[in-house]
Design a protein around this motif. Structure first.
Motif, PDB file in Angstrom:
ATOM      1  N   ALA A 137      -8.851 -10.565 -14.661  1.00  0.00           N
ATOM      2  CA  ALA A 137      -9.214 -11.193 -13.385  1.00  0.00           C
ATOM      3  C   ALA A 137     -10.046 -12.430 -13.670  1.00  0.00           C
ATOM      4  O   ALA A 137     -11.081 -12.350 -14.343  1.00  0.00           O
ATOM      5  N   LEU A 138      -9.587 -13.550 -13.173  1.00  0.00           N
ATOM      6  CA  LEU A 138     -10.307 -14.813 -13.373  1.00  0.00           C
ATOM      7  C   LEU A 138     -11.335 -15.046 -12.277  1.00  0.00           C
ATOM      8  O   LEU A 138     -12.259 -15.837 -12.451  1.00  0.00           O
ATOM      9  N   THR A 139     -11.161 -14.387 -11.144  1.00  0.00           N
ATOM     10  CA  THR A 139     -12.082 -14.551 -10.022  1.00  0.00           C
ATOM     11  C   THR A 139     -11.992 -13.341  -9.105  1.00  0.00           C
ATOM     12  O   THR A 139     -10.967 -12.647  -9.089  1.00  0.00           O
ATOM     13  N   ASN A 140     -13.071 -13.085  -8.360  1.00  0.00           N
ATOM     14  CA  ASN A 140     -13.014 -12.069  -7.311  1.00  0.00           C
ATOM     15  C   ASN A 140     -13.069 -12.705  -5.926  1.00  0.00           C
ATOM     16  O   ASN A 140     -13.264 -12.028  -4.925  1.00  0.00           O
ATOM     17  N   ARG A 141     -12.886 -14.022  -5.892  1.00  0.00           N
ATOM     18  CA  ARG A 141     -12.806 -14.727  -4.619  1.00  0.00           C
ATOM     19  C   ARG A 141     -11.418 -14.542  -4.008  1.00  0.00           C
ATOM     20  O   ARG A 141     -10.441 -14.349  -4.718  1.00  0.00           O
ATOM     21  N   CYS A 142     -11.337 -14.627  -2.691  1.00  0.00           N
ATOM     22  CA  CYS A 142     -10.041 -14.550  -2.020  1.00  0.00           C
ATOM     23  C   CYS A 142     -10.066 -15.423  -0.782  1.00  0.00           C
ATOM     24  O   CYS A 142     -11.084 -15.517  -0.087  1.00  0.00           O
ATOM     25  N   ASN A 143      -8.951 -16.069  -0.502  1.00  0.00           N
ATOM     26  CA  ASN A 143      -8.862 -16.968   0.654  1.00  0.00           C
ATOM     27  C   ASN A 143      -8.469 -16.238   1.932  1.00  0.00           C
ATOM     28  O   ASN A 143      -8.449 -16.840   3.001  1.00  0.00           O
ATOM     29  N   LEU A 144      -8.145 -14.940   1.845  1.00  0.00           N
ATOM     30  CA  LEU A 144      -7.807 -14.151   3.031  1.00  0.00           C
ATOM     31  C   LEU A 144      -8.822 -13.026   3.221  1.00  0.00           C
ATOM     32  O   LEU A 144      -9.565 -12.682   2.310  1.00  0.00           O
ATOM     33  N   SER A 145      -8.830 -12.478   4.422  1.00  0.00           N
ATOM     34  CA  SER A 145      -9.697 -11.330   4.741  1.00  0.00           C
ATOM     35  C   SER A 145      -8.827 -10.240   5.348  1.00  0.00           C
ATOM     36  O   SER A 145      -8.865  -9.987   6.560  1.00  0.00           O
ATOM     37  N   CYS A 146      -8.049  -9.593   4.508  1.00  0.00           N
ATOM     38  CA  CYS A 146      -7.086  -8.589   4.981  1.00  0.00           C
ATOM     39  C   CYS A 146      -7.812  -7.341   5.484  1.00  0.00           C
ATOM     40  O   CYS A 146      -8.741  -6.850   4.844  1.00  0.00           O
ATOM     41  N   SER A 147      -7.355  -6.835   6.613  1.00  0.00           N
ATOM     42  CA  SER A 147      -8.042  -5.725   7.264  1.00  0.00           C
ATOM     43  C   SER A 147      -7.963  -4.423   6.481  1.00  0.00           C
ATOM     44  O   SER A 147      -8.801  -3.539   6.660  1.00  0.00           O
ATOM     45  N   HIS A 148      -6.974  -4.288   5.595  1.00  0.00           N
ATOM     46  CA  HIS A 148      -6.803  -3.033   4.869  1.00  0.00           C
ATOM     47  C   HIS A 148      -7.535  -3.019   3.532  1.00  0.00           C
ATOM     48  O   HIS A 148      -7.586  -1.989   2.859  1.00  0.00           O
TER      49      HIS A 148
ATOM     50  N   GLY B  95       6.302 -11.526  11.923  1.00  0.00           N
ATOM     51  CA  GLY B  95       5.140 -12.384  12.123  1.00  0.00           C
ATOM     52  C   GLY B  95       3.958 -11.621  12.679  1.00  0.00           C
ATOM     53  O   GLY B  95       2.807 -11.813  12.252  1.00  0.00           O
ATOM     54  N   GLU B  96       4.221 -10.718  13.601  1.00  0.00           N
ATOM     55  CA  GLU B  96       3.149  -9.979  14.253  1.00  0.00           C
ATOM     56  C   GLU B  96       2.492  -8.969  13.303  1.00  0.00           C
ATOM     57  O   GLU B  96       1.259  -8.909  13.188  1.00  0.00           O
ATOM     58  N   SER B  97       3.300  -8.162  12.620  1.00  0.00           N
ATOM     59  CA  SER B  97       2.733  -7.118  11.752  1.00  0.00           C
ATOM     60  C   SER B  97       2.054  -7.713  10.530  1.00  0.00           C
ATOM     61  O   SER B  97       1.025  -7.203  10.065  1.00  0.00           O
ATOM     62  N   TYR B  98       2.599  -8.805   9.994  1.00  0.00           N
ATOM     63  CA  TYR B  98       2.003  -9.452   8.830  1.00  0.00           C
ATOM     64  C   TYR B  98       0.653 -10.069   9.198  1.00  0.00           C
ATOM     65  O   TYR B  98      -0.350  -9.866   8.506  1.00  0.00           O
ATOM     66  N   ALA B  99       0.620 -10.808  10.303  1.00  0.00           N
ATOM     67  CA  ALA B  99      -0.614 -11.471  10.718  1.00  0.00           C
ATOM     68  C   ALA B  99      -1.689 -10.478  11.134  1.00  0.00           C
ATOM     69  O   ALA B  99      -2.883 -10.744  10.983  1.00  0.00           O
ATOM     70  N   ALA B 100      -1.278  -9.325  11.654  1.00  0.00           N
ATOM     71  CA  ALA B 100      -2.253  -8.322  12.098  1.00  0.00           C
ATOM     72  C   ALA B 100      -3.128  -7.847  10.942  1.00  0.00           C
ATOM     73  O   ALA B 100      -4.300  -7.509  11.134  1.00  0.00           O
ATOM     74  N   VAL B 101      -2.573  -7.828   9.735  1.00  0.00           N
ATOM     75  CA  VAL B 101      -3.319  -7.384   8.553  1.00  0.00           C
ATOM     76  C   VAL B 101      -3.897  -8.558   7.786  1.00  0.00           C
ATOM     77  O   VAL B 101      -5.059  -8.548   7.393  1.00  0.00           O
ATOM     78  N   ARG B 102      -3.106  -9.600   7.606  1.00  0.00           N
ATOM     79  CA  ARG B 102      -3.494 -10.695   6.714  1.00  0.00           C
ATOM     80  C   ARG B 102      -4.172 -11.864   7.416  1.00  0.00           C
ATOM     81  O   ARG B 102      -4.838 -12.674   6.771  1.00  0.00           O
ATOM     82  N   GLY B 103      -3.948 -11.999   8.738  1.00  0.00           N
ATOM     83  CA  GLY B 103      -4.528 -13.135   9.438  1.00  0.00           C
ATOM     84  C   GLY B 103      -3.951 -14.456   8.973  1.00  0.00           C
ATOM     85  O   GLY B 103      -4.630 -15.487   8.983  1.00  0.00           O
ATOM     86  N   TYR B 104      -2.693 -14.449   8.553  1.00  0.00           N
ATOM     87  CA  TYR B 104      -2.025 -15.628   8.007  1.00  0.00           C
ATOM     88  C   TYR B 104      -0.616 -15.664   8.574  1.00  0.00           C
ATOM     89  O   TYR B 104      -0.056 -14.635   8.949  1.00  0.00           O
TER      90      TYR B 104
ATOM     91  N   PRO C  59      -7.505   4.384   3.164  1.00  0.00           N
ATOM     92  CA  PRO C  59      -8.551   3.988   4.119  1.00  0.00           C
ATOM     93  C   PRO C  59      -9.926   3.962   3.464  1.00  0.00           C
ATOM     94  O   PRO C  59     -10.273   4.862   2.702  1.00  0.00           O
ATOM     95  N   TRP C  60     -10.689   2.937   3.780  1.00  0.00           N
ATOM     96  CA  TRP C  60     -12.029   2.777   3.220  1.00  0.00           C
ATOM     97  C   TRP C  60     -13.123   3.030   4.254  1.00  0.00           C
ATOM     98  O   TRP C  60     -14.297   3.138   3.896  1.00  0.00           O
ATOM     99  N   GLU C  61     -12.726   3.082   5.526  1.00  0.00           N
ATOM    100  CA  GLU C  61     -13.674   3.329   6.599  1.00  0.00           C
ATOM    101  C   GLU C  61     -13.096   4.374   7.551  1.00  0.00           C
ATOM    102  O   GLU C  61     -11.873   4.518   7.662  1.00  0.00           O
TER     103      GLU C  61
END
Length: 429
Positions: free
Chosen positions: A30-41, A140-149, A211-213
């Motif tokens: 792993a070169l980084t632990n940064r991520c440009n998305l905030s996936c809900s899962h 489009g709907e199911s992908y964006a619901a998790v990824r916000g993209y 699940p984490w929460e």
């Protein structure tokens, strides 16, 4: 248990050799632990809220150390898949990749594909990279619901990569999709497989959502077993029809009258499958922490403090090799979902559907008073305090670096005998 020599990548591994085995041929880096998305899962969001994920990237100095001490021995390197970062967001990605691509090893990457461009795609296809793109929806709907993209942008990058792969013959490049299945999206698997076939995807891997929460509990397929098994069967049949390589979870047991999450699956096949990772594989994160594989964050050593050969042959590794395939493996290795999984296999893989593993982060509803759930509740409450916000991250690091190797010793040599003596004393009264 005394496993026979294990053959992988054409080489025979002596799983009885606990000291000074040859250096590994596979590495997750792993070169980084940064991520440009905030996936809900993703667990990333939970770790950030708990103060357990400090953003960091691998330094040039550390990367150069890997070039000297590890890379010459590798047959395969995978960027990502061992932390929660998007590797293409690393500041030095293009430079590091250009250097690795000149070496004689297979290269793969786990990515959300959103930071690809035509230049990167061409360079990576020319180098024969195996792309592993992750998604949780095929609309489009199911992908964006998790990824916000926007799904259209992801699909564009996926399509361009597949086209470049087909256009550039002979590089060995592959395009795979990783789909995290949950109650919201599991019915989309047939559409996923058809789309993958149309685009020229080489492989699809379906894994369980973990699940984490507590709010995510009902999304787990543990609570939708019959639907999950039905869709997994359909996916298997469709994969054969489409001649597409598809990895699927094993079917759930659905004993009549049994409550969801009330009893673990039969772990015997997983528990006794030999583990070869302490002899053949290594996972390294952006801080230089060395871990046995991508399935654990337990630290064997740190490259800022020691050389890789020193870590590979230290006391922790010797203890791990001695115990991992015994009747009493270390706690973090027991019932590991990676046991028996040959990374990079050209055959379809079957991942376990064990309830204890899938609900490990939140616990079973019917077992809220277990030691694990009590500890989890205590940790979450402690994190809400000013003192706990500083103590818990320190305690987690202390466990990862030291405590994990002594938990079983304390349990078996101290606590279990003590409990037996107390029980006998109580029964004698």
């Amino acid at each position: 248990m005394n496993p026979k020599p294990y053959v992988i990548d054409g080489a025979s591994l002596n799983l009885q050799q606990t000291e000074s085995p040859p250096l590994p041929s596979l590495a997750w880096v792993a070169l980084t632990n940064r991520c440009n998305l905030s996936c809900s899962h993703c667990q990333r969001g939970v770790l950030r809220k708990q103060g357990l994920l400090a953003l960091r990237e691998m330094s040039v100095k550390l990367f150069e150390k890997l070039e000297r001490e590890l890379f010459p021995y590798l047959k395969r390197i995978q960027f990502g898949g061992n932390n929660f970062g998007e590797q293409l967001s690393a500041s030095h990605w293009d430079e590091f990749f250009a250097r690795v691509s000149k070496l004689k090893m297979d290269i793969s990457i786990v990515s959300n594909a959103t930071l690809l461009n035509s230049e990167r795609i061409k360079a990576m296809v020319d180098a024969g990279v195996e792309f592993n793109f992750s998604l949780e929806g095929i609309t489009g709907e199911s992908y964006a619901a998790v990824r916000g993209y926007k799904f259209e942008k992801f699909l564009g990058s996926l399509s361009e990569t597949c086209q470049e792969k087909l256009r550039t013959v002979g590089t060995g490049a592959k395009v795979n999709l990783g789909f995290t299945a949950m109650s919201d999206n599991i019915k989309e698997i047939p559409q996923l497989l058809r789309t993958a076939t149309q685009l020229g995807v080489d492989r699809v891997t379906v894994t369980h959502f973990v699940p984490w929460e507590e709010s995510q509990r009902q999304k787990s397929l543990v609570y939708h077993k019959e639907l999950a098994n039905q869709m997994f069967r359909k996916a298997d049949e469709l994969a054969r029809e489409l001649n597409l390589l598809v990895d699927l979870p094993m079917p759930f047991r659905t004993d009549e009258g049994r409550e969801p999450g009330s009893q673990s699956e039969d772990k015997s096949s997983v528990a006794f499958a030999p583990c070869y990772h302490p002899w053949n594989s290594v996972s390294i994160n952006e801080k230089g922490d060395v871990m046995p594989c991508c399935a654990t964050s337990i630290v064997m050593g740190n490259l800022e403090k020691s050389s890789f050969p020193e870590i590979w042959n230290n006391g922790k590794y010797r203890k791990l090799r001695k115990t991992v395939n015994s009747d009493a493996p270390l706690l973090f290795c027991r019932y590991c979902g990676l046991r028996g999984i040959e990374v990079g296999s050209s055959k379809a893989l079957s991942f376990c559907s064990d309830e204890d593993l899938l609900l490990a982060a939140i616990g079973h509803r019917g077992h809220r008073k277990s030691s694990r759930s009590v500890l989890r509740t205590f940790k979450n409450r402690l994190l809400k305090t000013r003192f706990g916000g500083k103590l818990v991250p320190y305690a987690v690091d202390l466990y990862r670096e030291h405590g994990a190797f002594y938990v079983m010793d304390i349990l078996e040599n101290w606590l279990t005998p003590l409990a037996r003596r107390l029980s006998k004393h109580h029964s004698d009264k």
